[in-house]
Design a protein around this motif. Structure first.
Motif, PDB file in Angstrom:
ATOM      1  N   ASP A 144      12.525  45.336 -78.153  1.00 19.94           N
ATOM      2  CA  ASP A 144      12.122  44.333 -79.137  1.00 19.94           C
ATOM      3  C   ASP A 144      10.799  43.668 -78.762  1.00 19.94           C
ATOM      4  OD1 ASP A 144      13.021  42.878 -76.997  1.00 19.94           O
ATOM      5  OD2 ASP A 144      14.435  41.646 -78.130  1.00 19.94           O
ATOM      6  N   GLU A 145      10.118  44.166 -77.723  1.00 20.42           N
ATOM      7  CA  GLU A 145       8.797  43.647 -77.357  1.00 20.42           C
ATOM      8  C   GLU A 145       7.840  43.903 -78.518  1.00 20.42           C
ATOM      9  OE1 GLU A 145       7.569  44.468 -73.021  1.00 20.42           O
ATOM     10  OE2 GLU A 145       9.005  46.051 -73.557  1.00 20.42           O
ATOM     11  N   ARG A 146       7.054  42.894 -78.876  1.00 23.53           N
ATOM     12  CA  ARG A 146       6.112  43.050 -79.993  1.00 23.53           C
ATOM     13  C   ARG A 146       5.099  44.149 -79.706  1.00 23.53           C
ATOM     14  NH1 ARG A 146       3.551  37.705 -81.844  1.00 23.53           N
ATOM     15  NH2 ARG A 146       3.276  38.835 -83.792  1.00 23.53           N
ATOM     16  N   LEU A 147       4.598  44.199 -78.476  1.00 22.07           N
ATOM     17  CA  LEU A 147       3.692  45.257 -78.029  1.00 22.07           C
ATOM     18  C   LEU A 147       4.058  45.631 -76.602  1.00 22.07           C
ATOM     19  CD1 LEU A 147       0.121  44.047 -79.142  1.00 22.07           C
ATOM     20  CD2 LEU A 147       1.481  45.879 -80.173  1.00 22.07           C
ATOM     21  N   ARG A 148       3.893  46.909 -76.275  1.00 19.71           N
ATOM     22  CA  ARG A 148       4.061  47.352 -74.896  1.00 19.71           C
ATOM     23  C   ARG A 148       3.153  48.551 -74.656  1.00 19.71           C
ATOM     24  NH1 ARG A 148       8.409  49.786 -77.476  1.00 19.71           N
ATOM     25  NH2 ARG A 148       8.953  51.859 -76.767  1.00 19.71           N
ATOM     26  N   LEU A 149       2.869  48.784 -73.387  1.00 23.52           N
ATOM     27  CA  LEU A 149       2.043  49.935 -73.020  1.00 23.52           C
ATOM     28  C   LEU A 149       2.821  51.223 -73.260  1.00 23.52           C
ATOM     29  CD1 LEU A 149       0.601  48.678 -69.605  1.00 23.52           C
ATOM     30  CD2 LEU A 149      -0.521  48.614 -71.846  1.00 23.52           C
ATOM     31  N   CYS A 150       2.096  52.287 -73.569  1.00 27.22           N
ATOM     32  CA  CYS A 150       2.735  53.592 -73.699  1.00 27.22           C
ATOM     33  C   CYS A 150       3.292  54.004 -72.333  1.00 27.22           C
ATOM     34  CB  CYS A 150       1.732  54.620 -74.209  1.00 27.22           C
ATOM     35  SG  CYS A 150       0.410  55.032 -73.046  1.00 27.22           S
ATOM     36  N   PRO A 151       4.197  54.977 -72.300  1.00 28.48           N
ATOM     37  CA  PRO A 151       4.714  55.436 -71.013  1.00 28.48           C
ATOM     38  C   PRO A 151       3.594  55.960 -70.107  1.00 28.48           C
ATOM     39  CG  PRO A 151       6.079  56.259 -72.797  1.00 28.48           C
ATOM     40  CD  PRO A 151       4.866  55.645 -73.432  1.00 28.48           C
ATOM     41  N   GLN A 152       3.748  55.735 -68.819  1.00 23.49           N
ATOM     42  CA  GLN A 152       2.759  56.179 -67.826  1.00 23.49           C
ATOM     43  C   GLN A 152       2.450  57.672 -67.977  1.00 23.49           C
ATOM     44  OE1 GLN A 152       1.320  54.294 -65.106  1.00 23.49           O
ATOM     45  NE2 GLN A 152       0.063  56.103 -64.835  1.00 23.49           N
ATOM     46  N   GLY A 153       3.466  58.466 -68.258  1.00 25.72           N
ATOM     47  CA  GLY A 153       3.290  59.911 -68.377  1.00 25.72           C
ATOM     48  C   GLY A 153       2.345  60.333 -69.492  1.00 25.72           C
ATOM     49  N   TRP A 154       2.094  59.470 -70.465  1.00 21.73           N
ATOM     50  CA  TRP A 154       1.185  59.795 -71.569  1.00 21.73           C
ATOM     51  C   TRP A 154      -0.282  59.636 -71.163  1.00 21.73           C
ATOM     52  CZ3 TRP A 154       3.286  57.250 -76.686  1.00 21.73           C
ATOM     53  CH2 TRP A 154       4.586  57.697 -76.930  1.00 21.73           C
ATOM     54  N   LEU A 155      -0.530  59.046 -70.005  1.00 22.13           N
ATOM     55  CA  LEU A 155      -1.896  58.686 -69.628  1.00 22.13           C
ATOM     56  C   LEU A 155      -2.616  59.748 -68.805  1.00 22.13           C
ATOM     57  CD1 LEU A 155      -1.351  54.930 -68.700  1.00 22.13           C
ATOM     58  CD2 LEU A 155      -2.272  55.888 -70.827  1.00 22.13           C
ATOM     59  N   GLY A 156      -1.948  60.844 -68.502  1.00 25.29           N
ATOM     60  CA  GLY A 156      -2.591  61.848 -67.656  1.00 25.29           C
ATOM     61  C   GLY A 156      -2.782  61.289 -66.261  1.00 25.29           C
TER      62      GLY A 156
END
Length: 196
Positions: free
Chosen positions: A141-153
């Motif tokens: 329910d967080e309004r915004l969050r970082l994408c998963p670490q694995g998506w960042l290369g």
């Protein structure tokens, strides 16, 4: 396809079912002095199906671009080749010119992904680097969050935060994410929380 929502003057957002993602994803339309601009369009409604420009946040968001008759398709320099390999001809690179309607692109720590700033609407349009409430892979329910670490290369979450901090210098009211619920009020506060 869901209803098109008027988010701000000359700014609309809609969602459409993404077969691979197995949930609706968001797309954006903005009317500018340079014409109709669609960002990451998937299944645009009939009235939005003939844009002057298509902007892509990241090459994964090819979506309905091959079926559209846009005069110009914009991508980051790094995203152009993967898009070309997928049959999309990129006519403009966001680093080369001013974008239509004064839209600005901001690079992120995720290779080939940019965030778009819509100055007339005080809105950010985000592809994958930030997720809204309810978005996969682990809905919250967080309004915004970082994408998963694995998506960042090779990049880290701290590098992503660092790359996004210049956005805090903008008068952000809205953060329109592709995945999850958009933040239509209090965007700056939500952005500050996720980048702290």
């Amino acid at each position: 396809m869901s209803q098109v929502d008027l988010v701000a003057p000359r700014l609309r957002r809609w969602t459409a079912w993404h077969e691979e993602w197995r949930e609706p994803v968001g797309s954006v339309a903005v009317d500018t002095d340079g014409g109709l601009v669609l960002i990451d369009p998937l299944d645009p409604p009939r009235g939005l199906a003939h844009p002057d420009h298509v902007l892509l946040t990241v090459y994964w968001h090819i979506r309905s671009v091959p079926e559209l008759t846009a005069d110009e398709v914009w991508s980051s320099r790094r995203g152009a080749r993967p898009l070309q390999n997928r049959g999309v001809k990129v006519t403009q690179k966001v680093e080369d010119d001013e974008l239509p309607g004064g839209i600005r692109a901001f690079a992120t720590a995720r290779s080939s992904e940019v965030v778009y700033w819509l100055p007339d609407q005080n809105a950010l349009v985000i592809g994958d680097v930030l997720l809204g409430a309810g978005a996969k892979p682990r809905p919250s329910d967080e309004r915004l969050r970082l994408c998963p670490q694995g998506w960042l290369g090779k990049a880290t979450h701290e590098e992503l935060r660092q790359s996004l901090r210049p956005l805090l210098d903008l008068p952000v009211q809205r953060v329109l994410v592709s995945h999850g619920e958009p933040v239509v009020r209090g965007g700056r506060k939500a952005l500050e929380q996720v980048l702290a």
